[in-house]
Design an enzyme around this catalytic site. Structure first.
Site, PDB file in Angstrom:
ATOM      1  N   CYS A   1      11.560  25.471  28.132  1.00 51.53           N
ATOM      2  CA  CYS A   1      10.120  25.704  28.024  1.00 51.53           C
ATOM      3  C   CYS A   1       9.652  26.699  29.082  1.00 51.53           C
ATOM      4  O   CYS A   1       9.917  26.517  30.269  1.00 51.53           O
ATOM      5  CB  CYS A   1       9.369  24.381  28.163  1.00 51.53           C
ATOM      6  SG  CYS A   1       7.584  24.565  27.915  1.00 51.53           S
TER       7      CYS A   1
ATOM      8  N   GLY B   1      12.627  27.642  15.062  1.00 47.71           N
ATOM      9  CA  GLY B   1      11.339  27.232  15.607  1.00 47.71           C
ATOM     10  C   GLY B   1      10.190  27.897  14.885  1.00 47.71           C
ATOM     11  O   GLY B   1       9.763  27.480  13.811  1.00 47.71           O
ATOM     12  N   ARG B   2       9.688  29.015  15.450  1.00 48.96           N
ATOM     13  CA  ARG B   2       8.476  29.635  14.923  1.00 48.96           C
ATOM     14  C   ARG B   2       8.593  30.092  13.472  1.00 48.96           C
ATOM     15  O   ARG B   2       7.592  30.196  12.766  1.00 48.96           O
ATOM     16  CB  ARG B   2       8.086  30.816  15.816  1.00 48.96           C
ATOM     17  CG  ARG B   2       7.632  30.406  17.215  1.00 48.96           C
ATOM     18  CD  ARG B   2       7.379  31.630  18.098  1.00 48.96           C
ATOM     19  NE  ARG B   2       8.589  32.413  18.273  1.00 48.96           N
ATOM     20  CZ  ARG B   2       8.610  33.728  18.451  1.00 48.96           C
ATOM     21  NH1 ARG B   2       7.480  34.417  18.455  1.00 48.96           N
ATOM     22  NH2 ARG B   2       9.756  34.362  18.623  1.00 48.96           N
TER      23      ARG B   2
ATOM     24  N   GLY C   1      16.274  31.926  18.171  1.00 48.19           N
ATOM     25  CA  GLY C   1      15.528  33.141  18.457  1.00 48.19           C
ATOM     26  C   GLY C   1      15.550  34.130  17.320  1.00 48.19           C
ATOM     27  O   GLY C   1      16.621  34.584  16.902  1.00 48.19           O
ATOM     28  N   ASP C   2      14.370  34.446  16.775  1.00 47.81           N
ATOM     29  CA  ASP C   2      14.206  35.461  15.733  1.00 47.81           C
ATOM     30  C   ASP C   2      14.907  35.103  14.427  1.00 47.81           C
ATOM     31  O   ASP C   2      15.436  35.985  13.740  1.00 47.81           O
ATOM     32  CB  ASP C   2      14.686  36.835  16.222  1.00 47.81           C
ATOM     33  CG  ASP C   2      13.822  37.387  17.339  1.00 47.81           C
ATOM     34  OD1 ASP C   2      12.783  36.773  17.645  1.00 47.81           O
ATOM     35  OD2 ASP C   2      14.192  38.427  17.920  1.00 47.81           O
TER      36      ASP C   2
ATOM     37  N   PRO D   1      12.348  21.653  18.730  1.00 45.41           N
ATOM     38  CA  PRO D   1      11.183  20.903  19.202  1.00 45.41           C
ATOM     39  C   PRO D   1      10.058  21.875  19.561  1.00 45.41           C
ATOM     40  O   PRO D   1      10.289  22.855  20.269  1.00 45.41           O
ATOM     41  CB  PRO D   1      11.698  20.194  20.462  1.00 45.41           C
ATOM     42  CG  PRO D   1      13.188  20.300  20.398  1.00 45.41           C
ATOM     43  CD  PRO D   1      13.493  21.542  19.632  1.00 45.41           C
ATOM     44  N   MET D   2       8.852  21.615  19.061  1.00 44.37           N
ATOM     45  CA  MET D   2       7.690  22.436  19.399  1.00 44.37           C
ATOM     46  C   MET D   2       6.521  21.521  19.694  1.00 44.37           C
ATOM     47  O   MET D   2       6.153  20.685  18.861  1.00 44.37           O
ATOM     48  CB  MET D   2       7.362  23.402  18.251  1.00 44.37           C
ATOM     49  CG  MET D   2       8.394  24.502  18.045  1.00 44.37           C
ATOM     50  SD  MET D   2       7.987  25.623  16.679  1.00 44.37           S
ATOM     51  CE  MET D   2       8.492  24.614  15.264  1.00 44.37           C
TER      52      MET D   2
ATOM     53  N   LYS E   1      18.837  22.274  25.509  1.00 48.41           N
ATOM     54  CA  LYS E   1      18.325  23.549  25.009  1.00 48.41           C
ATOM     55  C   LYS E   1      17.836  24.352  26.205  1.00 48.41           C
ATOM     56  O   LYS E   1      17.137  23.824  27.063  1.00 48.41           O
ATOM     57  CB  LYS E   1      17.183  23.330  24.013  1.00 48.41           C
ATOM     58  CG  LYS E   1      16.709  24.594  23.311  1.00 48.41           C
ATOM     59  CD  LYS E   1      15.760  24.241  22.162  1.00 48.41           C
ATOM     60  CE  LYS E   1      15.393  25.497  21.361  1.00 48.41           C
ATOM     61  NZ  LYS E   1      14.414  26.349  22.066  1.00 48.41           N
TER      62      LYS E   1
ATOM     63  N   GLN F   1      13.601  14.856  22.157  1.00 49.74           N
ATOM     64  CA  GLN F   1      13.796  15.814  23.242  1.00 49.74           C
ATOM     65  C   GLN F   1      13.034  15.338  24.475  1.00 49.74           C
ATOM     66  O   GLN F   1      11.852  15.008  24.403  1.00 49.74           O
ATOM     67  CB  GLN F   1      13.326  17.219  22.890  1.00 49.74           C
ATOM     68  CG  GLN F   1      13.757  18.199  23.992  1.00 49.74           C
ATOM     69  CD  GLN F   1      13.216  19.595  23.862  1.00 49.74           C
ATOM     70  OE1 GLN F   1      12.016  19.792  23.936  1.00 49.74           O
ATOM     71  NE2 GLN F   1      14.107  20.569  23.681  1.00 49.74           N
TER      72      GLN F   1
END
Length: 384
Positions: free
Chosen positions: A114, A240-241, A217-218, A27-28, A154, A83
């Site tokens: 967050c 995510g990113r 992550g990453d 979720p972003m 999360k 979420q």
């Protein structure tokens, strides 16, 4: 990319739902709305789990108009994942019961990760697991109110390296009936800087063997996802990113987990431009106004064009377009035969780190003192 497939992994189970391959869209806020989820899901062939952007429980309970739009799912979205963010157990319970009783979703994820100040200063997001009794109370209300719907969470490692919470939080989650846990291998103080600690994901997996643990992550490529699973033993990955401006990453992820490691998307700029226009079109249809959709799309322009040879003036021009025709015309002026740039698979999105975490006064004095945290700490709008 490794040629060793992970086709023998146990399918990821989220309650009654099988997620195979075990790939989840993180979720972003402002990003993972219905249009972006549609794009990612199309590239994945419908495989994986795609979670809505963060919804605040207070806004949901009060049926805030913007919030009700954010929880709208396309008919093709199955399972439907929401979420939730909340600080007050009673409000979280009301929101979860509303979702369950009205059939608004098939899966509920709770946000304890967050790191942004407007969330943590209220004691929410990545600040909340420090208050162990409050975390337990929220999880208990959510699980009891969800009925047959699976509840996941999360989280991050903790507030900072001196206040790590993820192992305690993981054990509390198991005891309260949470179905699965996703761990972002950073603390709140790191925000998105530095390197994600995958060893923490491995430690959490060892600590809570009863339920699935997902790593976050990453993950910038499908190769990273396979490596995370091998190195940590986690049951799935949360991306995510890495997919910002690159929704076709989900095609790569599906192929990699199915053993087709040679199938890696390397779109030319022409194909990227087509996806950009489609993304902006979907946003306009979702919002109900083409211009507002294109304006909302502006934040994505730099991510899609990362690494391509596009002059700074043209980048600025594309980032202020207000119509699909204007966006398409600008893109058509580019050298659309450009190959996928070297290095464009790397990090993208926010990278700032080593931030002071904004917390309520006295928050760190006692992890078991939850006085002063209640309904007034709830955010009144969604999308944090």
């Amino acid at each position: 990319m490794s040629t060793i497939a992970l086709t023998d992994t146990t399918p990821l189970r989220i309650g009654p739902h099988t997620v195979q391959p075990p790939v989840v869209l993180a979720p972003m806020a402002g990003i993972t709305n219905a249009p972006f989820r549609t794009l990612c899901r199309e590239f994945s062939g419908g495989k994986g789990l795609f979670v809505s952007e963060m919804i605040t429980t207070r806004a949901l309970v009060e049926r805030n108009e913007k919030t009700m739009q954010l929880i709208h799912f396309d008919e093709s979205e199955k399972p439907r994942s929401i979420q939730l963010y909340g600080v007050d157990p009673a409000t979280v319970g009301k929101a979860v019961r509303m979702i369950a009783e009205e059939g608004l979703a098939d899966h509920i994820d709770l946000n304890f990760g967050c790191p942004v100040p407007k969330v943590t200063r209220k004691g929410g997001g990545s600040a909340l697991p420090y208050k162990r009794p409050l975390l337990r109370a929220i999880l208990r209300e959510a699980v009891s109110g969800a009925g047959d719907l699976p509840v996941t969470m999360k989280m991050r490692k903790g507030i900072d390296d001196d206040h790590l919470t993820y192992l305690d939080a993981g054990r509390i989650a198991v005891e309260e009936g949470v179905t699965a846990i996703a761990l972002h291998g950073r603390t709140a103080s790191q925000h998105y800087g530095g390197t994600a600690d995958w060893e923490a994901i491995a430690r959490l997996k060892e600590h809570v063997p009863e339920i699935p643990v997902l790593g976050n992550g990453d993950i910038w490529s499908a190769a990273d996802a396979l490596r995370m699973v091998r190195e940590t033993g986690c049951d799935g990955v949360v991306v995510g990113r890495g997919c910002l401006g690159r929704p076709w990453l989900f095609a790569d992820l599906v192929a990699a987990f199915e053993g087709r490691t040679e199938d890696v998307a390397r779109p030319k700029l022409r194909e990227v431009a087509d996806v950009m226009v489609r993304h902006a079109t979907l946003l306009g249809e979702w919002i109900g106004d083409e211009s507002r959709g294109v304006i909302d799309f502006r934040k994505h322009v730099a991510w899609y064009l990362k690494g391509f040879s596009v002059g700074s003036e043209m980048r600025k021009r594309l980032a202020i377009t207000s119509s699909l025709a204007e966006l398409r015309a600008g893109l058509d002026e580019l050298d659309l035969d450009q190959a996928w740039p070297t290095g464009a698979d790397g990090p993208r999105g926010r990278t700032s780190g080593n931030n002071r975490v904004v917390l309520p006064d006295g928050w760190l004095k006692d992890p078991y003192d939850c006085a002063g945290v209640g309904e007034d700490a709830e955010l009144d709008t969604s999308g944090g």
